[in-house]
Write a protein that holds these residues in place. Structure first.
Motif, short mmCIF file in Angstrom:
data_model
loop_
_atom_site.label_atom_id
_atom_site.label_comp_id
_atom_site.label_asym_id
_atom_site.label_seq_id
_atom_site.Cartn_x
_atom_site.Cartn_y
_atom_site.Cartn_z
N GLU A 132 -101.43 -46.79 -73.19
CA GLU A 132 -100.50 -47.04 -74.25
C GLU A 132 -99.47 -45.81 -74.27
OE1 GLU A 132 -99.58 -49.59 -75.93
OE2 GLU A 132 -101.26 -51.02 -75.29
N ARG A 133 -100.02 -44.66 -73.96
CA ARG A 133 -99.16 -43.51 -73.89
C ARG A 133 -99.72 -42.48 -72.80
NH1 ARG A 133 -96.46 -39.66 -77.13
NH2 ARG A 133 -97.10 -37.58 -76.89
N ILE A 134 -98.52 -41.98 -72.16
CA ILE A 134 -98.69 -40.83 -71.34
C ILE A 134 -97.96 -39.75 -71.85
CG2 ILE A 134 -98.16 -40.17 -68.78
CD1 ILE A 134 -98.37 -43.01 -67.93
N GLU A 135 -98.58 -38.67 -71.67
CA GLU A 135 -98.10 -37.16 -72.20
C GLU A 135 -97.65 -36.37 -70.94
OE1 GLU A 135 -99.46 -33.67 -74.85
OE2 GLU A 135 -98.98 -35.79 -76.09
N LEU A 136 -96.75 -35.72 -70.89
CA LEU A 136 -96.31 -34.60 -69.94
C LEU A 136 -95.99 -33.48 -70.51
CD1 LEU A 136 -95.33 -37.47 -68.43
CD2 LEU A 136 -94.56 -36.06 -66.87
N ARG A 137 -96.44 -32.04 -70.14
CA ARG A 137 -96.11 -30.79 -70.51
C ARG A 137 -95.37 -30.19 -69.43
NH1 ARG A 137 -100.84 -29.10 -74.87
NH2 ARG A 137 -100.84 -30.91 -75.87
N THR A 138 -94.31 -29.77 -69.68
CA THR A 138 -93.35 -28.86 -68.81
C THR A 138 -93.09 -27.71 -69.12
OG1 THR A 138 -91.19 -29.60 -69.52
CG2 THR A 138 -92.51 -31.12 -67.73
N ALA A 139 -93.07 -26.47 -68.42
CA ALA A 139 -92.81 -25.25 -68.95
C ALA A 139 -91.33 -25.19 -69.06
CB ALA A 139 -93.19 -24.23 -67.76
N ALA A 140 -90.86 -24.50 -70.24
CA ALA A 140 -89.57 -24.49 -70.67
C ALA A 140 -88.33 -24.21 -69.65
CB ALA A 140 -89.55 -23.52 -71.79
N ASP A 141 -88.90 -23.59 -68.47
CA ASP A 141 -87.81 -23.13 -67.58
C ASP A 141 -88.01 -24.08 -66.37
OD1 ASP A 141 -86.34 -21.30 -69.00
OD2 ASP A 141 -87.84 -19.81 -68.43
N ASN A 142 -89.01 -24.70 -66.13
CA ASN A 142 -89.30 -25.65 -64.76
C ASN A 142 -88.38 -26.89 -65.03
OD1 ASN A 142 -90.60 -26.87 -62.71
ND2 ASN A 142 -92.42 -26.80 -63.59
#
Length: 211
Positions: A132-142
């Motif tokens: 029901e959910r996928i989370e992604l985390r990206t560095a601020a400058d990526n």
């Protein structure tokens, strides 16, 4: 209730996502020694073939067996060449959520492989696994990783301040840590509506199958 991911192969017109194999070790090590990978991930540098084999034979099987996640090799359908990696981690089986990350080799960037592989994985998670959910985390400058998140329909949900350790080159050529923010992205099943069609219009594969 199922609490582990199956042994899966996910196919698109151009790609096959499958379990890592020992034969992938040389290509995996080469990919992990890339400057962009070193800058935006916690992968040890330099990255050896021995480390790649440990990932393939020990870490990835343990993560899957424990229900924490799944590591998939992304390969070209025609050449079988290793294009990249899609990883699922921090999986919560009660909430039916998981965190996705992706790495694409330097030679394969600019072809839409990251978004194609990420979208195929999301379609499988939502359509076959009942997530029901996928989370992604990206560095601020990526910005490259952020563009992939946007292409597959992710919604930016906020910023985790000072939560990310990136790396930058020093004057002597070594790496040093650089603290920055994480941008958190969320993807729900309904967010995929129309995304495959948009990617197809842009010239990228929208067909996905799994077995």
């Amino acid at each position: 209730m199922t609490t582990t991911f199956p042994d899966i192969s996910i196919n698109t017109d151009r790609l096959v996502l499958r379990a890592l194999e020992e034969a992938d070790a040389p290509a995996l090590a080469e990919m992990m020694n890339d400057e962009m990978v070193a800058a935006w991930t916690a992968v040890p540098q330099p990255y050896t073939e021995a480390a790649a084999r440990r990932w393939i034979t020990e870490y990835a099987p343990a993560e899957r067996a424990a229900g924490r996640g799944l590591d998939l090799a992304v390969t070209e359908f025609l050449t079988q060449r290793l294009v990249g990696i899609v990883q699922l981690g921090s999986t919560n089986w009660r909430v039916r959520s998981t965190e996705m990350s992706y790495i694409i080799g330097s030679w394969a960037r600019g072809e839409g492989y990251a978004s194609e592989a990420a979208l195929a994985t999301a379609q499988w998670l939502f359509g076959d696994q009942g997530f029901e959910r996928i989370e992604l985390r990206t560095a601020a400058d990526n910005t490259a990783s952020q563009q992939v998140a946007q292409k597959i329909g992710c919604i930016s949900e906020g910023v985790l301040r000072n939560a990310c350790i990136a790396r930058t080159r020093t004057e002597d050529g070594s790496w040093t840590d650089l603290r920055t923010d994480f941008i958190v992205w969320g993807l729900l099943p309904e967010d995929l509506d129309g995304v495959a069609d948009q990617m197809a219009e842009a010239g990228y594969s929208s067909y996905t199958d799994w077995n």
